[in-house]
Design a protein around this motif. Structure first.
Motif: not given
Length: 303
Positions: A140-166
């Protein structure tokens, strides 16, 4: 900074609970749990409410742990920013050692709870903590690309529910991941626009161009368009069991267009007020979109 003895002397349960909520970012954690449960309902053939409770508890623990680790790492930077200087650690109400203990306990409880659902769910939960804490936070203090990296764990929850069910990862949870992945860019860049001056005090580089300029807004618009496209893809039958009726897809499309209009308003005005409205519109979009997906699956007569 308060001394340890002063902190203990002034201890109250209400303050301890308030600090725990702030350390774990309770509002963010609850929104993540909501996304996970929505994903679970979309993937489940039959709803197991014990599994839902495990997912909710484990999900909160994982998000809470990630936020606690984040605040431990950034304690000195948090003290420099107006919006974060009153957090428990920089304000001296909580020691780093105590916060670390909370983070470790939450990590263990979260991984174990998700493992009871299935190993894949626990693995994805652990990956999200690692990426958020060990990759996104230092970037976060080095490059704006941190938002791209942070979007990966941030996007996991919605799919995590599907994986939990199946106990399966395929095109369906992959699509859920992509929806929330693209959504995060307009959401966080709108937030970054609002808080740009404060973020700079901590040395954070959150906007894609580093400035509140045309390039940043154009990227917000582009990612919003991609978010809309991915959100309605299930109506075309390309995404396995993850499907949408035509009416539900139209509703989601119109909600996306409404959010896009807020993005164009930011392009027109270039002010914090427009950024705030876009940020709030993005929160409404992700919540309502998930509700529409779930209601569309379970109610044949609604749409």
């Amino acid at each position: 900074m308060k001394t340890a003895s002063a902190t203990i002397k002034n201890f109250t349960w209400s303050l301890a609970i308030a600090d725990f909520k702030e350390l774990t970012k309770v509002r963010l954690a609850v929104s993540v749990v909501f996304s996970s449960i929505a994903g679970y309902f979309l993937g489940a053939y039959e709803v197991d409410y014990v599994a839902v409770l495990l997912l909710a508890f484990g999900g909160y623990c994982m998000v809470g742990a990630s936020n606690a680790y984040n605040q431990i790492i950034e304690k000195d930077l948090d003290a420099l920013m107006q919006r974060t200087k009153s957090r428990p650690i920089p304000a001296g109400r909580m020691s780093t050692k105590y916060a670390l203990s909370v983070a470790i306990v939450l990590t263990i409880l979260g991984v174990v709870s998700l493992y009871f659902l299935n190993p894949k769910t626990a693995l994805f939960g652990a990956i999200s903590i690692f990426l958020y804490t060990s990759v996104y936070t230092p970037l976060k203090t080095k490059t704006p690309l941190s938002v791209f990296v942070g979007a990966i764990p941030g996007a996991i929850p919605f799919m995590l529910g599907w994986v939990a069910a199946t106990n399966d990862f395929g095109i369906e949870p992959g699509t859920l991941f992509m929806i929330q992945f693209f959504w995060q860019f307009p959401h966080f860049w709108a937030l970054g626009w609002m808080l740009d001056e404060d973020y700079k005090k901590g040395g954070f580089k959150m906007l894609p161009t580093g400035k509140k300029d045309t390039g940043t807004v154009l990227q917000i618009i582009l990612y919003t368009i991609w978010m809309i496209v991915i959100s309605i893809m299930p109506v075309f039958g390309f995404t396995g069991r993850l499907q949408l009726s035509v009416v539900a897809a139209v509703i989601i499309f119109l909600m996306g267009i409404a959010m896009l209009l807020f993005a164009f308003k930011l392009y027109e005005n270039r002010d914090n007020k427009s950024a705030r409205r876009l940020m709030l519109a993005s929160v409404s979009y992700i919540t309502l979109m998930q509700i529409v997906f779930v209601m569309d699956k379970f109610s044949e007569t609604l749409f």
